[in-house]
Scaffold this active site. Structure first.
Site, PDB file in Angstrom:
ATOM      1  N   ASP A  48      -7.219  -7.260   6.340  1.00 56.08           N
ATOM      2  CA  ASP A  48      -8.436  -6.597   6.620  1.00 56.08           C
ATOM      3  C   ASP A  48      -9.039  -6.340   5.306  1.00 56.08           C
ATOM      4  O   ASP A  48      -8.472  -5.718   4.419  1.00 56.08           O
ATOM      5  CB  ASP A  48      -8.178  -5.063   7.214  1.00 56.08           C
ATOM      6  N   ASP A  75      -6.838  -4.671   2.466  1.00 54.42           N
ATOM      7  CA  ASP A  75      -6.043  -3.489   2.723  1.00 54.42           C
ATOM      8  C   ASP A  75      -4.786  -3.759   3.064  1.00 54.42           C
ATOM      9  O   ASP A  75      -4.246  -4.250   4.197  1.00 54.42           O
ATOM     10  CB  ASP A  75      -6.480  -2.864   4.019  1.00 54.42           C
ATOM     11  N   ASP A 133     -12.297  -4.180   3.675  1.00 54.18           N
ATOM     12  CA  ASP A 133     -13.105  -3.129   4.004  1.00 54.18           C
ATOM     13  C   ASP A 133     -13.676  -2.700   2.686  1.00 54.18           C
ATOM     14  O   ASP A 133     -13.078  -2.455   1.884  1.00 54.18           O
ATOM     15  CB  ASP A 133     -12.014  -2.120   4.582  1.00 54.18           C
TER      16      ASP A 133
END
Ligand SMILES: [Zn+2]
Ligand SMILES: [Zn+2]
Length: 410
Positions: A95, A315, A97
């Site tokens: 992930d 992440d 972000d």
């Protein structure tokens, strides 16, 4: 539900009526757990299971969730509580972000709201509310162009590591725009399915470049003579160290060089910048050791900074969690009204999320905007707005409504 919430729900319902056939099932749908965040109640309905994509599609039409997730894991019994599910394996997921990437614009478009007294401020949350001392905040971030671009750069770096260093084929990778501020990269391969959390942590460390010491690559260290630092074309992290170093030297200002702990060498480096950069043009050379005054310890500091530049800002918690729920492609993001969508790996450089992920392209709505930064959707730029009533195209109005920054004018 308020009038505005009804409006959002109607729009989401229209989307799932019209486009549910675009929703593709994840591999082995019958082994996946699904979760729906409910629009009205704001609670997560978990442990749902579907035998077929048709069941899933018709559920979306009736439930009309705010957000739709499925498990990266495969289970024998996905509908049971965690303990009884029977874990069979999980895809490898990453992930990215914008929340984890420092961008200068965060100070302009991000807002924190104290959950106790309602005090509001711009930029990252503070440790303590300056008004009441509370330590909990609601953060309102924006899918801004600069932030999204920096997230995309990280995604491209990650794809490079996964294909070149790990040897996954591009067919085993799925890259998706999240619908908000980031990208997901997913590896669907038998080879990763049974990796436990610790093994995934090893992969995370590799991607981040953790424990990578420049001195093991011929730079710096107590007794070292600088002889063979990495070259731009070296494989794996060696090449990344060289490329990170090159990129740093290319733009480094005296202040930046001082920041990484260099002192008396700063001027020498600036003075010889051209020579240092050109040293890479010859075969197998590089700048290491070509200027006597720049010693091994200085090179170690510069190269270590290069490592930081090349490490991918993922992440880390997401990748090591073998029970993680991830957003399903072609479903809507409840914070924006944009859709999560797959991005082709070839051509990702030109992918424009703020254009491609826009779904509501018809009609206009009049909204009362409380506070919103400037933002772009498609080719149009909107805002900034402050306590303003304005007629907007549906997609722009929906973004503000989903963000809680506006109300529909009845
Ligand atoms: Zn407060
Ligand atoms: Zn931004």
């Amino acid at each position: 539900m308020s009038f505005s919430s009804h409006f959002v729900k109607d729009k989401f319902a229209q989307y799932y009526q019209k486009y549910s056939s675009s929703i593709q099932p994840p591999a082995s749908i019958e082994n996946r757990e699904f979760g729906f965040l409910l629009l009205k109640e704001r609670i997560m309905l978990r442990h749902k299971g579907f035998r077929s994509v048709d069941d899933l599609r018709s559920s979306l039409k009736t439930i009309v969730p705010s957000d739709v997730y499925y498990s990266s894991a495969y289970y024998e019994r996905p509908e049971e509580e965690m303990k009884g599910k029977g874990w069979l394996g999980a895809d490898l997921i990453f992930d990215i972000d914008a929340d984890h990437i420092p961008t200068p614009c965060g100070k302009v478009h991000d807002i924190w709201v104290c959950s106790n007294c309602g005090a509001v401020g711009r930029g990252e949350s503070l440790k303590k509310c300056p008004t009441c001392g509370e330590q909990k905040f609601n953060e309102k971030t924006w899918p801004c162009e600069v932030c999204l671009e920096s997230a995309k750069v990280e995604a491209i770096k990650l794809i490079d590591v996964l294909t070149k260093d790990f040897g996954f084929s591009s067919g085993e990778l799925k890259v998706g725009f999240s619908g908000h501020r980031g990208y997901h990269v997913q590896v669907e391969s038998e080879e990763v399915r049974e990796l436990d959390s610790m093994s995934r942590k090893e992969i995370v460390d590799y991607v981040l470049g953790i424990g990578l010491e420049a001195e093991f690559h011929g730079l710096g260290g107590k007794r070292s003579r600088v002889l063979a630092g990495p070259d731009l074309n070296d494989l794996g992290w060696r090449g990344r160290i060289a490329r990170g170093t090159y990129a740093f030297l290319l733009t480094a200002s005296p202040e930046e060089l001082e920041k990484i702990g260099l002192k008396k060498n700063v001027n020498t480096i600036i003075q010889h910048k051209k020579k240092l950069l050109e040293s890479w043009k010859g075969k197998g050379k590089g700048p290491w050791g070509i200027i006597r005054d720049i010693g091994p310890e200085s090179w170690r500091k510069i190269a270590q900074y290069g490592v930081g530049k090349q490490s991918v800002k993922i992440d880390t918690v997401v990748t090591t969690d073998i029970h993680r729920l991830i957003r399903l492609a072609n479903t809507l993001h409840g914070k924006t009204g944009l859709k999560k969508m797959e991005v082709p790996i070839t051509g990702i450089e030109d992918f424009d999320p703020l254009k491609s992920a826009v779904t509501f392209k018809e009609g206009t709505v009049t909204v009362l905007v409380s506070d919103a930064p400037q933002f772009r959707l498609g080719d149009e730029t909107y805002g900034p707005y402050k306590e303003q009533e304005i007629k907007l195209p549906t997609a722009a109005a929906l973004m503000l409504l989903c963000k809680g920054a506006a109300k529909v004018v009845e």
